[in-house]
Design an enzyme around this catalytic site. Sequence first.
Site, PDB file in Angstrom:
ATOM      1  N   LYS A 184       0.842  -1.203   0.000  1.00  0.00           N
ATOM      2  CA  LYS A 184       0.000   0.000   0.000  1.00  0.00           C
ATOM      3  C   LYS A 184       0.885   1.264   0.000  1.00  0.00           C
ATOM      4  CE  LYS A 184      -3.954  -2.250   0.191  1.00  0.00           C
ATOM      5  NZ  LYS A 184      -3.772  -3.710   0.126  1.00  0.00           N
TER       6      LYS A 184
HETATM    7  C1  PLP Z   1      -5.040  -4.587   0.709  1.00  0.00           C
HETATM    8  C2  PLP Z   1      -6.527  -4.652   0.615  1.00  0.00           C
HETATM    9  C3  PLP Z   1      -7.330  -5.270   1.590  1.00  0.00           C
HETATM   10  C4  PLP Z   1      -6.767  -6.076   2.707  1.00  0.00           C
HETATM   11  O1  PLP Z   1      -5.871  -5.435   3.517  1.00  0.00           O
HETATM   12  P1  PLP Z   1      -4.812  -6.321   4.348  1.00  0.00           P
HETATM   13  O2  PLP Z   1      -4.112  -5.283   5.154  1.00  0.00           O
HETATM   14  O3  PLP Z   1      -3.943  -7.024   3.361  1.00  0.00           O
HETATM   15  O4  PLP Z   1      -5.586  -7.265   5.206  1.00  0.00           O
HETATM   16  C5  PLP Z   1      -8.705  -5.199   1.469  1.00  0.00           C
HETATM   17  N1  PLP Z   1      -9.281  -4.573   0.446  1.00  0.00           N
HETATM   18  C6  PLP Z   1      -8.557  -3.980  -0.522  1.00  0.00           C
HETATM   19  C7  PLP Z   1      -9.262  -3.270  -1.620  1.00  0.00           C
HETATM   20  C8  PLP Z   1      -7.156  -4.021  -0.475  1.00  0.00           C
HETATM   21  O5  PLP Z   1      -6.452  -3.451  -1.459  1.00  0.00           O
END
Ligand code: PLP
Length: 374
Positions: A184
Amino acid sequence: MNQPFLPFARPVIDEDTIAAVGDVLRSGWITSGPKVALFEQQLSAWCGGRPVRTFNSGTCTMEIALRIAGIGPGDEVITTPISWVATANVILEVGATPVFADIDPVTRNLDLDAVEAAITPRTRAIIPVYLSGLPVDMNRLYALAARHDLRVIEDAAQALGSTWRGRHIGAFGDLVSFSFQANKNVTSTEGGCLVVNNAAEATLAEKYRLQGVTRSGLDGLDVDVLGGKFNMTDVAAAVGIGQFAHIERITARRKALARLYFSLFGGDFSVTTGAQLPVADFENSNWHMFQLVLPERMPRAVFMAQMLERQIGIGYHYPAIHLLTMYRARGFTDGMFPVAERVGRQIVSLPMFTTMTDADVARAVDAVKTVLAA
Ligand SMILES: *Cc1c(COP(=O)(O)O)cnc(C)c1O
Protein backbone atom coordinates in the site's frame (compact mmCIF):
# COMPACT_ATOMS: atom_id res chain seq x y z
CA MET A 1 17.14 -7.95 -22.30
CA ASN A 2 19.95 -7.39 -19.79
CA GLN A 3 17.95 -4.84 -17.84
CA PRO A 4 17.36 -5.30 -14.10
CA PHE A 5 13.98 -6.67 -13.03
CA LEU A 6 11.36 -3.94 -12.56
CA PRO A 7 8.75 -5.12 -10.02
CA PHE A 8 5.18 -3.80 -10.12
CA ALA A 9 5.49 -2.62 -6.50
CA ARG A 10 8.28 -2.19 -3.98
CA PRO A 11 8.07 -0.86 -0.40
CA VAL A 12 10.48 1.98 0.29
CA ILE A 13 11.54 2.24 3.95
CA ASP A 14 13.96 5.06 4.82
CA GLU A 15 16.86 4.79 7.27
CA ASP A 16 15.12 6.96 9.91
CA THR A 17 12.26 4.47 9.98
CA ILE A 18 14.64 1.52 10.26
CA ALA A 19 16.35 3.32 13.17
CA ALA A 20 12.97 4.00 14.82
CA VAL A 21 12.15 0.28 14.64
CA GLY A 22 15.49 -0.45 16.35
CA ASP A 23 14.60 2.04 19.09
CA VAL A 24 11.29 0.28 19.71
CA LEU A 25 12.97 -3.12 19.84
CA ARG A 26 15.48 -1.81 22.40
CA SER A 27 12.87 0.07 24.46
CA GLY A 28 11.47 -2.82 26.49
CA TRP A 29 7.94 -2.28 25.05
CA ILE A 30 7.42 -3.90 21.66
CA THR A 31 3.67 -4.57 21.46
CA SER A 32 0.89 -1.91 21.39
CA GLY A 33 2.11 1.16 23.27
CA PRO A 34 3.21 4.75 22.71
CA LYS A 35 3.96 4.32 18.98
CA VAL A 36 0.47 2.96 18.32
CA ALA A 37 -1.04 5.87 20.27
CA LEU A 38 1.05 8.37 18.29
CA PHE A 39 0.22 6.77 14.93
CA GLU A 40 -3.50 6.87 15.81
CA GLN A 41 -3.22 10.56 16.76
CA GLN A 42 -1.52 11.40 13.47
CA LEU A 43 -4.08 9.46 11.44
CA SER A 44 -6.91 11.13 13.34
CA ALA A 45 -5.47 14.59 12.59
CA TRP A 46 -5.29 13.60 8.89
CA CYS A 47 -8.94 12.52 9.07
CA GLY A 48 -10.17 15.88 10.34
CA GLY A 49 -10.02 14.90 14.02
CA ARG A 50 -12.31 11.87 13.66
CA PRO A 51 -11.38 8.99 16.00
CA VAL A 52 -9.04 6.39 14.45
CA ARG A 53 -8.01 3.00 15.82
CA THR A 54 -5.29 0.73 14.37
CA PHE A 55 -5.30 -3.04 13.85
CA ASN A 56 -2.96 -5.72 12.56
CA SER A 57 -4.47 -5.92 9.06
CA GLY A 58 -6.87 -4.15 6.76
CA THR A 59 -8.89 -7.35 6.64
CA CYS A 60 -9.62 -7.50 10.37
CA THR A 61 -10.26 -3.74 10.27
CA MET A 62 -13.12 -4.36 7.82
CA GLU A 63 -14.46 -7.25 9.88
CA ILE A 64 -14.46 -5.10 13.02
CA ALA A 65 -16.20 -2.28 11.13
CA LEU A 66 -19.01 -4.69 10.22
CA ARG A 67 -19.28 -5.77 13.87
CA ILE A 68 -19.38 -2.15 15.05
CA ALA A 69 -22.21 -1.54 12.57
CA GLY A 70 -24.04 -4.49 14.13
CA ILE A 71 -24.12 -6.50 10.90
CA GLY A 72 -24.58 -10.26 11.17
CA PRO A 73 -26.72 -13.23 10.15
CA GLY A 74 -29.73 -12.33 8.01
CA ASP A 75 -28.19 -9.06 6.83
CA GLU A 76 -27.16 -8.38 3.23
CA VAL A 77 -24.12 -6.27 2.37
CA ILE A 78 -23.60 -4.99 -1.17
CA THR A 79 -20.08 -4.82 -2.56
CA THR A 80 -18.02 -5.04 -5.74
CA PRO A 81 -16.73 -8.24 -7.37
CA ILE A 82 -13.50 -6.43 -8.33
CA SER A 83 -11.54 -6.21 -5.10
CA TRP A 84 -9.15 -8.24 -3.03
CA VAL A 85 -11.19 -11.22 -1.81
CA ALA A 86 -10.94 -9.92 1.78
CA THR A 87 -13.67 -7.38 0.98
CA ALA A 88 -16.27 -10.12 0.52
CA ASN A 89 -14.78 -12.65 2.93
CA VAL A 90 -15.33 -10.36 5.92
CA ILE A 91 -19.06 -10.23 5.13
CA LEU A 92 -19.16 -14.04 5.43
CA GLU A 93 -16.91 -13.87 8.49
CA VAL A 94 -19.59 -11.96 10.45
CA GLY A 95 -22.32 -14.33 9.22
CA ALA A 96 -23.91 -11.87 6.80
CA THR A 97 -24.70 -12.39 3.10
CA PRO A 98 -22.54 -10.82 0.38
CA VAL A 99 -24.48 -9.33 -2.53
CA PHE A 100 -22.48 -8.18 -5.53
CA ALA A 101 -23.28 -5.36 -7.92
CA ASP A 102 -21.52 -4.87 -11.25
CA ILE A 103 -18.84 -2.25 -11.79
CA ASP A 104 -18.58 0.80 -14.00
CA PRO A 105 -16.40 -0.09 -17.03
CA VAL A 106 -14.59 3.26 -16.94
CA THR A 107 -13.83 3.69 -13.21
CA ARG A 108 -13.80 -0.08 -12.45
CA ASN A 109 -15.50 0.81 -9.16
CA LEU A 110 -19.04 -0.11 -8.08
CA ASP A 111 -21.74 1.13 -10.47
CA LEU A 112 -23.99 3.01 -8.03
CA ASP A 113 -27.08 2.39 -10.19
CA ALA A 114 -26.38 -1.34 -9.96
CA VAL A 115 -25.97 -0.96 -6.18
CA GLU A 116 -29.36 0.71 -5.92
CA ALA A 117 -30.95 -2.06 -8.01
CA ALA A 118 -29.49 -4.70 -5.68
CA ILE A 119 -31.03 -3.25 -2.51
CA THR A 120 -33.61 -5.45 -0.76
CA PRO A 121 -35.43 -5.10 2.57
CA ARG A 122 -32.55 -7.07 4.13
CA THR A 123 -29.77 -4.80 2.87
CA ARG A 124 -27.96 -3.18 5.78
CA ALA A 125 -24.71 -1.82 4.34
CA ILE A 126 -22.63 -1.00 1.28
CA ILE A 127 -18.90 -1.67 1.04
CA PRO A 128 -17.47 0.48 -1.77
CA VAL A 129 -13.87 -0.09 -2.85
CA TYR A 130 -11.70 2.67 -4.33
CA LEU A 131 -9.70 0.61 -6.80
CA SER A 132 -6.23 2.06 -7.36
CA GLY A 133 -7.21 4.87 -4.98
CA LEU A 134 -9.91 6.37 -7.24
CA PRO A 135 -12.97 7.14 -5.10
CA VAL A 136 -16.53 6.55 -6.25
CA ASP A 137 -18.82 9.60 -6.48
CA MET A 138 -18.95 10.17 -2.71
CA ASN A 139 -21.90 12.57 -2.88
CA ARG A 140 -24.00 10.04 -4.75
CA LEU A 141 -22.82 7.19 -2.50
CA TYR A 142 -23.84 8.89 0.72
CA ALA A 143 -27.09 10.24 -0.75
CA LEU A 144 -27.99 6.69 -1.78
CA ALA A 145 -27.09 5.32 1.67
CA ALA A 146 -29.17 7.99 3.40
CA ARG A 147 -32.16 7.34 1.10
CA HIS A 148 -32.17 3.64 1.98
CA ASP A 149 -30.98 3.97 5.60
CA LEU A 150 -27.81 1.94 4.99
CA ARG A 151 -24.43 1.97 6.73
CA VAL A 152 -21.36 2.57 4.57
CA ILE A 153 -18.18 0.71 5.35
CA GLU A 154 -15.62 2.20 3.01
CA ASP A 155 -12.94 -0.28 1.95
CA ALA A 156 -10.46 2.54 1.46
CA ALA A 157 -7.56 0.06 1.78
CA GLN A 158 -5.92 1.60 -1.30
CA ALA A 159 -7.05 5.19 -0.78
CA LEU A 160 -4.94 6.78 1.97
CA GLY A 161 -3.96 10.12 0.44
CA SER A 162 -6.93 10.18 -1.95
CA THR A 163 -9.39 13.05 -1.72
CA TRP A 164 -12.93 13.95 -2.66
CA ARG A 165 -13.53 17.60 -3.58
CA GLY A 166 -10.47 18.66 -1.59
CA ARG A 167 -11.14 16.61 1.56
CA HIS A 168 -9.13 13.55 2.55
CA ILE A 169 -10.87 10.20 2.20
CA GLY A 170 -11.46 9.29 5.86
CA ALA A 171 -12.16 12.88 6.94
CA PHE A 172 -15.90 12.45 6.31
CA GLY A 173 -18.44 9.68 5.84
CA ASP A 174 -19.33 6.66 7.97
CA LEU A 175 -16.83 3.88 8.84
CA VAL A 176 -13.65 4.14 6.75
CA SER A 177 -11.08 1.33 6.65
CA PHE A 178 -7.48 1.65 5.45
CA SER A 179 -4.76 -0.99 5.00
CA PHE A 180 -1.03 -0.66 5.66
CA GLN A 181 -0.13 -3.94 3.93
CA ALA A 182 3.36 -3.98 2.40
CA ASN A 183 2.32 -2.80 -1.08
CA LYS A 184 0.00 0.00 0.00
CA ASN A 185 1.07 3.65 -0.44
CA VAL A 186 1.80 3.84 3.30
CA THR A 187 2.79 0.56 4.95
CA SER A 188 3.36 -0.64 8.50
CA THR A 189 4.58 -4.02 7.08
CA GLU A 190 1.07 -5.30 7.86
CA GLY A 191 -1.73 -3.35 9.49
CA GLY A 192 -4.86 -1.30 9.08
CA CYS A 193 -6.90 1.44 10.69
CA LEU A 194 -10.54 2.35 11.05
CA VAL A 195 -12.03 5.83 11.17
CA VAL A 196 -15.15 5.79 13.35
CA ASN A 197 -17.93 8.27 14.09
CA ASN A 198 -17.77 8.77 17.85
CA ALA A 199 -16.23 7.73 21.18
CA ALA A 200 -18.68 4.84 21.64
CA GLU A 201 -17.61 3.27 18.33
CA ALA A 202 -13.95 3.86 19.22
CA THR A 203 -14.41 2.00 22.51
CA LEU A 204 -16.11 -0.85 20.67
CA ALA A 205 -13.21 -0.95 18.19
CA GLU A 206 -10.76 -1.25 21.11
CA LYS A 207 -12.77 -4.11 22.58
CA TYR A 208 -13.04 -6.04 19.33
CA ARG A 209 -9.30 -5.79 18.76
CA LEU A 210 -8.32 -7.15 22.18
CA GLN A 211 -10.52 -9.96 23.49
CA GLY A 212 -13.38 -7.63 24.43
CA VAL A 213 -11.44 -6.45 27.45
CA THR A 214 -12.17 -3.26 29.38
CA ARG A 215 -9.68 -2.31 32.11
CA SER A 216 -10.30 -0.07 35.10
CA GLY A 217 -8.17 1.00 38.03
CA LEU A 218 -4.95 -0.88 38.70
CA ASP A 219 -6.32 -4.40 38.45
CA GLY A 220 -9.89 -4.14 37.13
CA LEU A 221 -10.75 -6.22 34.05
CA ASP A 222 -14.05 -7.16 32.45
CA VAL A 223 -15.20 -8.68 29.14
CA ASP A 224 -18.65 -7.85 27.76
CA VAL A 225 -18.26 -8.50 23.98
CA LEU A 226 -16.47 -11.26 22.09
CA GLY A 227 -13.27 -9.71 20.78
CA GLY A 228 -10.23 -11.22 19.08
CA LYS A 229 -6.50 -10.48 18.92
CA PHE A 230 -6.13 -7.79 16.29
CA ASN A 231 -3.90 -5.13 17.86
CA MET A 232 -1.06 -3.41 16.00
CA THR A 233 2.42 -3.65 17.58
CA ASP A 234 4.66 -0.67 18.30
CA VAL A 235 7.17 -2.20 15.87
CA ALA A 236 4.61 -1.97 13.08
CA ALA A 237 3.42 1.47 14.23
CA ALA A 238 7.02 2.77 14.06
CA VAL A 239 7.15 1.71 10.41
CA GLY A 240 3.74 3.30 9.79
CA ILE A 241 4.76 6.59 11.42
CA GLY A 242 7.98 6.70 9.40
CA GLN A 243 6.03 6.14 6.17
CA PHE A 244 3.10 8.42 6.99
CA ALA A 245 5.52 11.32 7.47
CA HIS A 246 6.08 11.20 3.69
CA ILE A 247 2.48 10.78 2.54
CA GLU A 248 2.34 14.08 0.62
CA ARG A 249 5.57 13.25 -1.20
CA ILE A 250 4.45 9.67 -1.86
CA THR A 251 1.16 10.83 -3.37
CA ALA A 252 2.82 13.57 -5.42
CA ARG A 253 5.41 11.18 -6.86
CA ARG A 254 2.76 8.63 -7.78
CA LYS A 255 0.68 11.33 -9.49
CA ALA A 256 3.76 12.40 -11.44
CA LEU A 257 4.45 8.81 -12.49
CA ALA A 258 0.83 8.40 -13.60
CA ARG A 259 1.03 11.62 -15.64
CA LEU A 260 4.18 10.30 -17.29
CA TYR A 261 2.47 6.99 -18.12
CA PHE A 262 -0.36 8.90 -19.82
CA SER A 263 1.93 11.14 -21.80
CA LEU A 264 4.16 8.26 -22.96
CA PHE A 265 1.21 6.05 -23.92
CA GLY A 266 -0.08 9.00 -25.95
CA GLY A 267 -3.57 9.99 -26.97
CA ASP A 268 -4.06 7.23 -29.55
CA PHE A 269 -2.92 4.29 -27.40
CA SER A 270 -6.42 2.97 -26.66
CA VAL A 271 -7.53 3.34 -30.29
CA THR A 272 -4.49 1.59 -31.75
CA THR A 273 -4.21 -1.25 -29.19
CA GLY A 274 -7.73 -1.73 -27.82
CA ALA A 275 -6.33 -1.53 -24.29
CA GLN A 276 -8.16 0.70 -21.84
CA LEU A 277 -6.29 3.28 -19.76
CA PRO A 278 -7.42 4.29 -16.25
CA VAL A 279 -9.43 7.45 -15.59
CA ALA A 280 -7.00 10.38 -15.86
CA ASP A 281 -7.92 11.74 -12.41
CA PHE A 282 -5.24 13.98 -10.92
CA GLU A 283 -7.63 15.57 -8.48
CA ASN A 284 -8.84 12.76 -6.22
CA SER A 285 -6.81 9.58 -6.82
CA ASN A 286 -3.63 8.75 -4.88
CA TRP A 287 -2.56 6.53 -7.81
CA HIS A 288 -2.07 3.43 -5.72
CA MET A 289 -1.86 1.50 -8.99
CA PHE A 290 -1.74 2.22 -12.72
CA GLN A 291 -4.01 -0.36 -14.32
CA LEU A 292 -4.78 -1.25 -17.92
CA VAL A 293 -7.60 -3.45 -19.14
CA LEU A 294 -6.16 -5.51 -21.99
CA PRO A 295 -8.10 -6.14 -25.21
CA GLU A 296 -9.84 -9.54 -25.28
CA ARG A 297 -7.53 -10.74 -28.08
CA MET A 298 -4.58 -10.69 -25.62
CA PRO A 299 -4.82 -13.36 -22.88
CA ARG A 300 -3.51 -11.85 -19.67
CA ALA A 301 -1.14 -14.72 -18.88
CA VAL A 302 0.46 -14.33 -22.33
CA PHE A 303 0.87 -10.60 -21.74
CA MET A 304 2.38 -11.19 -18.30
CA ALA A 305 4.80 -13.79 -19.64
CA GLN A 306 5.96 -11.48 -22.42
CA MET A 307 6.43 -8.60 -20.00
CA LEU A 308 8.39 -10.91 -17.68
CA GLU A 309 10.66 -11.80 -20.61
CA ARG A 310 11.39 -8.07 -20.72
CA GLN A 311 12.10 -8.12 -16.96
CA ILE A 312 8.94 -6.22 -16.03
CA GLY A 313 6.67 -7.43 -13.23
CA ILE A 314 2.93 -7.19 -13.80
CA GLY A 315 0.23 -7.55 -11.18
CA TYR A 316 -3.45 -8.51 -11.61
CA HIS A 317 -5.85 -6.76 -9.26
CA TYR A 318 -8.25 -8.54 -9.16
CA PRO A 319 -9.97 -11.65 -10.51
CA ALA A 320 -13.76 -11.34 -9.99
CA ILE A 321 -14.58 -12.59 -6.49
CA HIS A 322 -17.97 -14.10 -7.35
CA LEU A 323 -16.30 -16.61 -9.72
CA LEU A 324 -14.00 -18.07 -7.04
CA THR A 325 -14.96 -21.58 -5.92
CA MET A 326 -16.24 -20.62 -2.48
CA TYR A 327 -18.52 -17.97 -3.98
CA ARG A 328 -19.70 -20.19 -6.86
CA ALA A 329 -20.71 -22.67 -4.16
CA ARG A 330 -23.00 -19.93 -2.82
CA GLY A 331 -24.80 -19.65 -6.17
CA PHE A 332 -22.75 -17.07 -8.05
CA THR A 333 -21.92 -17.95 -11.61
CA ASP A 334 -20.59 -16.69 -14.96
CA GLY A 335 -22.58 -13.97 -16.67
CA MET A 336 -24.01 -12.37 -13.53
CA PHE A 337 -21.69 -9.34 -13.58
CA PRO A 338 -20.37 -9.13 -17.16
CA VAL A 339 -18.32 -5.95 -16.76
CA ALA A 340 -16.60 -7.25 -13.64
CA GLU A 341 -15.95 -10.57 -15.35
CA ARG A 342 -14.25 -8.96 -18.35
CA VAL A 343 -12.22 -6.58 -16.20
CA GLY A 344 -11.35 -9.39 -13.78
CA ARG A 345 -9.94 -11.42 -16.71
CA GLN A 346 -8.08 -8.63 -18.48
CA ILE A 347 -6.93 -6.09 -15.88
CA VAL A 348 -3.20 -5.67 -15.24
CA SER A 349 -1.23 -3.44 -12.88
CA LEU A 350 1.89 -1.80 -14.30
CA PRO A 351 4.95 -0.97 -12.15
CA MET A 352 4.17 1.87 -9.73
CA PHE A 353 6.29 2.76 -6.70
CA THR A 354 7.93 5.97 -5.52
CA THR A 355 11.54 5.06 -6.30
CA MET A 356 10.73 4.18 -9.89
CA THR A 357 12.56 6.46 -12.29
CA ASP A 358 11.06 8.20 -15.29
CA ALA A 359 13.21 5.85 -17.40
CA ASP A 360 11.52 2.87 -15.70
CA VAL A 361 8.13 4.22 -16.80
CA ALA A 362 9.41 4.66 -20.35
CA ARG A 363 10.71 1.09 -20.32
CA ALA A 364 7.35 -0.25 -19.09
CA VAL A 365 5.41 1.74 -21.71
CA ASP A 366 7.72 0.62 -24.54
CA ALA A 367 7.33 -2.99 -23.46
CA VAL A 368 3.52 -2.74 -23.26
CA LYS A 369 3.36 -1.17 -26.73
CA THR A 370 5.67 -3.83 -28.20
CA VAL A 371 3.81 -6.72 -26.62
CA LEU A 372 0.39 -5.39 -27.65
CA ALA A 373 1.57 -4.68 -31.21
CA ALA A 374 2.75 -8.26 -31.77
C1 PLP B 1 -5.04 -4.59 0.71
C2 PLP B 1 -6.53 -4.65 0.61
C3 PLP B 1 -7.33 -5.27 1.59
C4 PLP B 1 -6.77 -6.08 2.71
O1 PLP B 1 -5.87 -5.43 3.52
P1 PLP B 1 -4.81 -6.32 4.35
O2 PLP B 1 -4.11 -5.28 5.15
O3 PLP B 1 -3.94 -7.02 3.36
O4 PLP B 1 -5.59 -7.26 5.21
C5 PLP B 1 -8.70 -5.20 1.47
N1 PLP B 1 -9.28 -4.57 0.45
C6 PLP B 1 -8.56 -3.98 -0.52
C7 PLP B 1 -9.26 -3.27 -1.62
C8 PLP B 1 -7.16 -4.02 -0.47
O5 PLP B 1 -6.45 -3.45 -1.46
